[in-house]
Structure formats: structure tokens, C-alpha cells
Design a protein around this motif. Structure first.
Motif, PDB file in Angstrom:
ATOM      1  N   ALA A  64      50.170 -25.595   5.322  1.00  0.00           N
ATOM      2  CA  ALA A  64      48.916 -25.286   6.014  1.00  0.00           C
ATOM      3  C   ALA A  64      48.748 -26.147   7.260  1.00  0.00           C
ATOM      4  N   THR A  65      49.201 -27.397   7.188  1.00  0.00           N
ATOM      5  CA  THR A  65      49.115 -28.297   8.346  1.00  0.00           C
ATOM      6  C   THR A  65      49.908 -27.747   9.520  1.00  0.00           C
ATOM      7  N   ILE A  66      51.066 -27.173   9.222  1.00  0.00           N
ATOM      8  CA  ILE A  66      51.909 -26.618  10.280  1.00  0.00           C
ATOM      9  C   ILE A  66      51.332 -25.326  10.828  1.00  0.00           C
ATOM     10  N   VAL A  67      50.799 -24.487   9.943  1.00  0.00           N
ATOM     11  CA  VAL A  67      50.432 -23.112  10.315  1.00  0.00           C
ATOM     12  C   VAL A  67      48.994 -22.987  10.793  1.00  0.00           C
ATOM     13  N   ALA A  68      48.039 -23.623  10.082  1.00  0.00           N
ATOM     14  CA  ALA A  68      46.626 -23.303  10.270  1.00  0.00           C
ATOM     15  C   ALA A  68      46.120 -23.526  11.686  1.00  0.00           C
ATOM     16  N   ALA A  69      46.308 -24.730  12.219  1.00  0.00           N
ATOM     17  CA  ALA A  69      45.717 -25.034  13.523  1.00  0.00           C
ATOM     18  C   ALA A  69      46.346 -24.232  14.667  1.00  0.00           C
ATOM     19  N   PHE A  90      39.165 -15.544   9.889  1.00  0.00           N
ATOM     20  CA  PHE A  90      38.595 -15.932   8.598  1.00  0.00           C
ATOM     21  C   PHE A  90      38.755 -14.826   7.563  1.00  0.00           C
ATOM     22  N   LEU A  91      38.718 -13.572   7.987  1.00  0.00           N
ATOM     23  CA  LEU A  91      39.016 -12.483   7.050  1.00  0.00           C
ATOM     24  C   LEU A  91      40.466 -12.579   6.567  1.00  0.00           C
ATOM     25  N   GLY A  92      41.353 -12.970   7.483  1.00  0.00           N
ATOM     26  CA  GLY A  92      42.739 -13.193   7.081  1.00  0.00           C
ATOM     27  C   GLY A  92      42.856 -14.302   6.052  1.00  0.00           C
ATOM     28  N   THR A 122      44.258 -24.163   4.450  1.00  0.00           N
ATOM     29  CA  THR A 122      44.196 -23.364   5.681  1.00  0.00           C
ATOM     30  C   THR A 122      42.745 -23.100   6.062  1.00  0.00           C
ATOM     31  N   ALA A 123      41.953 -22.670   5.088  1.00  0.00           N
ATOM     32  CA  ALA A 123      40.537 -22.416   5.359  1.00  0.00           C
ATOM     33  C   ALA A 123      39.810 -23.686   5.774  1.00  0.00           C
ATOM     34  N   SER A 165      52.036 -20.253  -7.916  1.00  0.00           N
ATOM     35  CA  SER A 165      50.686 -19.689  -7.720  1.00  0.00           C
ATOM     36  C   SER A 165      49.696 -20.786  -7.343  1.00  0.00           C
ATOM     37  N   LEU A 166      49.878 -22.003  -7.894  1.00  0.00           N
ATOM     38  CA  LEU A 166      49.031 -23.133  -7.499  1.00  0.00           C
ATOM     39  C   LEU A 166      49.286 -23.507  -6.050  1.00  0.00           C
ATOM     40  N   MET A 167      50.560 -23.491  -5.641  1.00  0.00           N
ATOM     41  CA  MET A 167      50.901 -23.801  -4.250  1.00  0.00           C
ATOM     42  C   MET A 167      50.237 -22.812  -3.295  1.00  0.00           C
ATOM     43  N   LEU A 168      50.227 -21.531  -3.667  1.00  0.00           N
ATOM     44  CA  LEU A 168      49.564 -20.525  -2.830  1.00  0.00           C
ATOM     45  C   LEU A 168      48.061 -20.799  -2.752  1.00  0.00           C
TER      46      LEU A 168
END
Length: 400
Positions: free
Chosen positions: A156-161, A177-179, A34-35, A24-27
Motif C-alpha cells: 500500500a505504501t508503494i501504490v496508494a500515494a 475512493f469507490l475503487g 490504502t484507504a 486474505s488477511l494480507m488483502l
């Protein structure tokens, strides 16, 4: 163990590790980072829609960093009487509100408010994360627990950008941003279901920060951490112009090389706990040593595309171990005041980011981007030497 039925014991943790709570901390980390990264890939459409310049929109990123710095030092003292379970869930709530404010922003002021709230959540979460993991898993599994938690950064580094820029073009930046707010809701739900009650431990006052920093081992360690993160961000901030101007590759190749960095970074983070369990000091020394060597090598051989790609992947893997290693160092060095120690580490990292990016910019004007990589490499090698000879892994008592 249900979060509404039992208290977590203070460190050292006894009983079975609470891996669900660690996940849960990882999430939470995945949602926060990501944000944090989204404006980088959505800056142009965001600025255009709000009727502001890209440079002004970019202040949304620096605003987050400023508030993260303040929160890293102040959240633990200000919440010292609150159940840590509720505080962590509150950070996920701030993540949801922050992204919703940005998604519905009609002007620059609302955008800054949303990003300021995100900074509070990021700084507060990171300051407390090491201490929380120490209360969720037995002492010998703390590096593994921290590795799982920090893996949210690499993901997040792989996915976000790349995903953020793609979805922004398809459905619009506001929906993205809603996502991100939805990611916060997911993290909150899992945290609510898995986190145990955790009564405050340690003093966690403003005076405590000064007392912890005054411990000799802590001051030296923070100096080494500042060198590592400062050197890394001097390199990372200017990696794209380096690849375009020195290596001379296309934008497609830039994206591919950076994807390789991200994947290698994820692997390094995933293996970081395993490596630290078998050799903490060796892992802490080898990471800056490898990255520093890569920086210096690139400053002289960066015009060879294939070699550059390989070196940047090595850099990504090595840096993946760094956040896990330094969180483990805090857990072992100041176990009695891990929240305050974590807050100081986060503050040092925020200062290092400013020094690395800002100092790198000055060197860029004087010596070019190759000079930036040489300087960053030297900072990292200096960190490796400092860790080798001065950074202590034993607990630093108040009287040390």
C-alpha cells in the motif's frame, strides 16, 4: 479447509498451514492501509470539492487515528463472544462502507463519519491480526505468516500515494475512493472463502488489558516499541522537508527517493519472517540500530543527494522488518492473550505516532529539520539498547 465447514484450532495450530487465509488477511491490510493513505494524495481536490480548507480536511486523517486507538483497546473485549471469522469479515465490511461514505460525501460530517469507521476497522484488525495468524499456521511458521500479512502495508505504501494522486487527476477523487471500496469487497470475498471458523479464545476483557500490561516483560516491550515507532515517525513525517531543504533535491527526486524507500520497505517486510525465524532478538535490535544510525548520519550528511538516497533505502528496508518483529514478539510473549497484547501494541504505536509527529514539530521550530533527524535517531538507538538488555522473548506469565 472451508470456512463454513471447520473450526480452526487454538494456538498452537496443528495440521497444514492455511496460507489462503493468511493471504486474505494480507488483502485486508492492503485495502485498509490504502484507504488510510489516500487522503494524503487527494487532500487538495477533496477539500475544494467539499468547500472546506485543507487543514480542516486534514482532520479526516487524525480522526482515523483517534478511532483506531480506541478500537485497538476496545474491539477485542466488545467482541469477545463472537466468531473471529465474522469479526474480521465485518472489518472488511466497514472498509467498504467507509470508502463509500467518503466517495458520496456531501459535507464534512459525512467525511468524518466515513473516516471514523475506517479507524475502527484499522484498530480492530491490527489488534487481532497476530492472534489470528497464530491460529492459521503452526508455531514455527508464525513469523512467516505475519510477514505475509504485514506485506500488505508495504504494498500500500508503494501504490496508494502515487496511484491515488494520478487516478484522482484522471477520474476524480470520488472514483478513487469507490475503487478503495472495491478493494474491501475483494478482501471480504477472499476472507469469506478461506477463513475458518475461530471461536473466541482468551478472556479479552477490559480487565485483561490491565493484567497483560502489568506483566513486567510486556511493559518494557511496549516502551521499546514506543521508542522505535516514535523515532521512525519523527523522521518519516518530516522526510519531504528534509529532502527539499537540507538535501536540496527537486520534487521529482523526492518522489524517486521515497519510491526507493517504499520498494526497500517491501523487501524488508518480505524477508522479515525469514530473518526472525533465524534470529529474533538480533533482528529486533538491528532494525532500530540501523534506522537510528541513518537518522544521525542524515542530520550531518544530508546535503549529499546520492548518499541520502542510499541511506533512506537502508532505512526503508530496516523498518520493513519492524512490524513483523513486534507482532512476532507479541505472539511469543503473550500467547495466552495475543488479542489483548496486540491491542496494546497498536495503541502504543498510535501514541508513538502522535509523539513522533508532534514532538518532531516542536524540535523543527527550535533546531530545524536536521535536529528532528538527530533526535529521532537517538530515540531509535535508545530502543536498540533497551531491546538488547531488557526486552525478554520468553512467554510472560500472568505472575511474571
Amino acid at each position: 479447509m472451508n470456512g463454513r465447514q471447520a473450526d480452526a484450532q487454538a494456538h498452537p495450530h496443528s495440521g497444514a498451514p492455511l496460507w489462503g487465509a493468511v493471504i486474505s488477511l494480507m488483502l485486508g491490510v492492503f485495502g485498509l492501509v490504502t484507504a488510510e493513505f489516500l487522503p494524503v494524495s487527494l487532500l487538495t481536490p477533496l477539500a475544494k470539492d467539499l468547500g472546506i480548507t485543507e487543514s480542516l480536511a486534514g482532520q479526516a486523517i487524525s480522526t482515523t487515528a483517534i478511532w483506531a486507538f480506541a478500537a485497538s483497546l476496545l474491539v477485542s473485549p466488545l467482541t469477545r463472544k463472537l466468531d473471529r471469522r465474522h469479526v474480521l469479515i465485518g472489518f472488511s465490511g466497514l472498509l467498504i462502507v467507509s470508502n463509500a461514505l467518503v466517495a458520496f460525501a456531501s459535507g464534512f460530517g459525512v467525511l468524518l463519519l466515513g473516516r471514523a469507521l475506517l479507524g475502527v476497522a484499522i484498530g480492530g484488525f491490527w489488534a487481532m491480526s497476530t492472534a489470528i495468524v497464530m491460529r492459521l499456521v503452526p508455531e514455527d511458521l508464525v513469523p512467516r505468516g505475519l510477514s505475509i500479512t504485514v506485506s500488505g502495508v508495504a504494498a500500500a505504501t508503494i501504490v496508494a500515494a502515487p496511484l491515488g494522486s494520478y487516478l484522482g487527476a484522471v477520474v476524480g477523487w470520488r472514483i478513487v475512493f469507490l475503487g478503495a471500496a472495491g478493494l474491501g469487497a475483494l478482501a471480504m470475498a477472499v476472507q469469506w472463502a478461506t477463513l475458518p471458523r475461530m471461536a473466541p479464545s482468551g478472556r479479552a476483557g477490559l480487565r485483561t488489558l490491565i493484567d497483560v500490561m502489568a506483566r513486567p516483560q510486556v511493559g518494557v516491550g511496549m516502551a521499546a516499541a514506543l521508542l522505535i515507532f516514535g523515532g521512525h515517525f519523527a523522521l518519516f513525517t518530516y522526510v519531504r522537508p528534509f529532502l527539499e531543504d537540507v538535501t536540496g533535491v527537486t520534487i521529482t527526486a523526492v518522489s524517486t527517493i521515497l519510491l526507493g524507500f517504499g520498494v526497500a520497505n517491501y523487501l524488508g517486510t518480505s524477508l522479515g519472517g525469514f530473518l526472525l525465524e533465524r534470529g529474533t532478538r538480533l533482528t529486533m535490535v538491528m532494525a532500530p540500530l540501523l534506522i537510528g544510525a541513518v537518522g544521525i548520519a542524515l542530520s550531518g550528511l544530508g546535503d549529499l543527494p546520492l548518499l541520502t538516497a542510499v541511506l533512506i533505502a537502508i532505512w526503508g528496508f530496516a523498518f520493513g522488518t519492524v512490524p513483523v518483529a513486534w507482532s512476532t514478539w507479541v505472539a511469543r510473549t503473550v500467547p495466552d492473550e495475543a488479542e489483548s497484547g496486540g491491542g496494546l501494541l497498536v495503541a502504543a504505536i498510535q501514541v508513538a505516532i502522535a509523539i513522533g509527529a508532534g514532538g518532531g514539530g516542536l524540535v523543527l521550530k527550535l533546531e530545524g529539520v536536521a535536529g528532528v533527524f538527530g533526535l529521532g535517531g537517538l530515540m531509535l538507538l535508545a530502543a536498540a539498547l533497551l531491546i538488547s538488555f531488557r526486552v525478554n522473548m520468553a512467554p510472560a506469565s500472568a505472575g511474571a
